[in-house]
Design a protein around this motif. Structure first.
Motif, PDB file in Angstrom:
ATOM      1  N   SER A 184      73.279  23.242  16.363  1.00 61.06           N
ATOM      2  CA  SER A 184      74.546  23.841  16.793  1.00 61.06           C
ATOM      3  C   SER A 184      74.857  23.476  18.235  1.00 61.06           C
ATOM      4  N   ARG A 185      73.829  23.448  19.076  1.00 60.72           N
ATOM      5  CA  ARG A 185      74.039  23.080  20.481  1.00 60.72           C
ATOM      6  C   ARG A 185      74.442  21.610  20.602  1.00 60.72           C
ATOM      7  N   PHE A 227      73.485  30.561  16.583  1.00 67.56           N
ATOM      8  CA  PHE A 227      74.758  29.887  16.853  1.00 67.56           C
ATOM      9  C   PHE A 227      75.602  30.716  17.811  1.00 67.56           C
ATOM     10  N   LEU A 228      75.627  32.023  17.604  1.00 67.84           N
ATOM     11  CA  LEU A 228      76.374  32.903  18.510  1.00 67.84           C
ATOM     12  C   LEU A 228      75.786  32.839  19.918  1.00 67.84           C
ATOM     13  N   ARG A 244      79.053  28.671  27.387  1.00 64.94           N
ATOM     14  CA  ARG A 244      80.131  29.149  28.259  1.00 64.94           C
ATOM     15  C   ARG A 244      79.600  29.365  29.681  1.00 64.94           C
ATOM     16  N   THR A 301      74.086  30.403  21.235  1.00 62.35           N
ATOM     17  CA  THR A 301      74.376  29.081  21.798  1.00 62.35           C
ATOM     18  C   THR A 301      75.788  29.017  22.364  1.00 62.35           C
ATOM     19  N   TRP A 302      76.762  29.547  21.624  1.00 63.85           N
ATOM     20  CA  TRP A 302      78.157  29.536  22.073  1.00 63.85           C
ATOM     21  C   TRP A 302      78.309  30.289  23.390  1.00 63.85           C
ATOM     22  N   LEU A 325      78.098  21.248  19.504  1.00 62.38           N
ATOM     23  CA  LEU A 325      79.063  21.771  20.469  1.00 62.38           C
ATOM     24  C   LEU A 325      79.146  20.924  21.748  1.00 62.38           C
TER      25      LEU A 325
END
Length: 252
Positions: free
Chosen positions: A66-67, A209-210, A217, A212-213, A70
Motif C-alpha cells: 500500500s505504501r 492501509f489506514l 500525510r 499508511t495513509w 501510494l
C-alpha cells in the motif's frame, strides 16, 4: 463473535494486533522504517513461534504494498530492477537450505551493518551499483525468512543510494513488498497453513492501509533534512536493540 473468528488467538489479542498494525504502518510511512520491527517484537509475545514469521510477512506485504502504491511516482525503478533478481535467489536459498548461525551472531552482524551504513564513511559506488544491489536483495531476502524483520538492513542499503525522503520511502517499500511476497512461497513449501490466519492477516492489512495513509500525510510535511535525521536515529536505535538481543543470546 467476529474477532474470535479472525485467528486461533483470543479476540482481545486479535483486536490489539489490528490496532497495532495501523500504528506501526503509520510509523513506517512517516519515519521510513521501524514499524515492521516493532510489530514483530509485539507479535512474538502473543503468537505461536511457527506462525510468527509467515503471518508477519503477509501483514508486512500488505503494508509495504500500500505504501509503494501510494508513492509509486517517486520509485527508483533502477534500484528495484536490480534488487528483484536477488530476491528470487534469496527466496530459493531460504526454501531449500537450512543454514543457521549460532544464536545472537545474526543480530550482531545486522546491527553492525546498519550502524556502519548510518554513521560510517560512504560506500564505494560499486557497492550500490547493480551487482551490489542484486547481492543485497539475495542476502536480505534470505535473512528475512530466518529472522522475520530485515527492514533495517534493506533500509540501510537504500539509504546509501537515495537522499530524498519520498524516493527513499517508495523504493524501500517496493523492495520490501517483493521480499515479503516470497514468504508465501517459502513457508508454503515448508508446510505452513495460512488458512487459519487469513482473517487476522486481512484485518491487519486493512488497518495498515489506514495507518499508511495517515503516516504519508505526515511525511509530506517533513523536510528531507529532518526526515534523514529521524531515519538515521530510528535505524540506530533498532541496531542497538539488535545488539542487546545478540549479546543476550550469545551469553545464554
Amino acid at each position: 463473535m467476529l474477532l474470535d473468528a479472525l485467528s486461533p488467538l483470543p479476540s482481545a489479542v486479535n483486536l490489539g494486533l489490528v490496532a497495532l498494525s495501523a500504528l506501526t504502518s503509520g510509523i513506517s510511512a512517516a519515519a521510513g522504517i521501524g514499524g515492521g520491527t516493532l510489530l514483530i517484537m509485539t507479535m512474538a509475545q502473543v503468537m505461536p513461534a511457527a506462525a510468527l514469521i509467515p503471518v508477519h510477512g503477509m501483514v508486512q506485504l500488505g503494508s509495504n504494498a500500500s505504501r509503494a502504491a501510494l508513492t509509486w511516482r517517486h520509485l527508483d525503478r533502477g534500484i528495484l530492477a536490480a534488487f528483484l533478481p536477488g530476491v528470487v535467489l534469496g527466496a530459493l536459498a531460504a526454501a531449500w537450505l537450512l543454514v543457521r548461525l549460532p544464536a545472537g551472531v545474526l543480530e550482531l552482524c545486522i546491527a553492525g551493518f546498519v550502524l556502519y551504513a548510518c554513521w560510517g564513511p560512504g560506500w564505494p559506488r560499486r557497492a550500490v551499483g547493480r551487482a551490489g544491489t542484486l547481492v543485497a536483495g539475495a542476502v536480505t531476502t534470505f535473512l528475512s525468512s530466518l529472522v522475520g524483520a530485515s527492514g533495517p538492513l534493506v533500509a540501510a542499503f537504500i539509504k546509501q543510494g537515495l537522499t530524498q525522503r519520498l524516493p527513499r520511502v517508495a523504493t524501500f517499500s517496493a523492495c520490501m513488498t517483493s521480499q515479503h511476497l516470497t514468504k508465501a512461497f517459502v513457508f508454503g513449501v515448508a508446510g505452513f497453513v495460512f488458512r487459519d490466519w487469513v482473517g487476522l492477516m486481512l484485518a491487519m492489512v486493512a488497518a495498515g492501509f489506514l495507518g499508511t495513509w495517515l503516516g504519508l500525510r505526515l511525511l509530506h510535511r517533513l523536510s528531507d533534512h529532518r526526515f534523514d535525521a529521524i531515519f538515521k536515529w530510528v535505524l540506530s536505535l533498532l541496531a542497538l536493540r539488535l545488539i542487546w538481543l545478540g549479546v543476550q543470546r550469545l551469553t545464554g
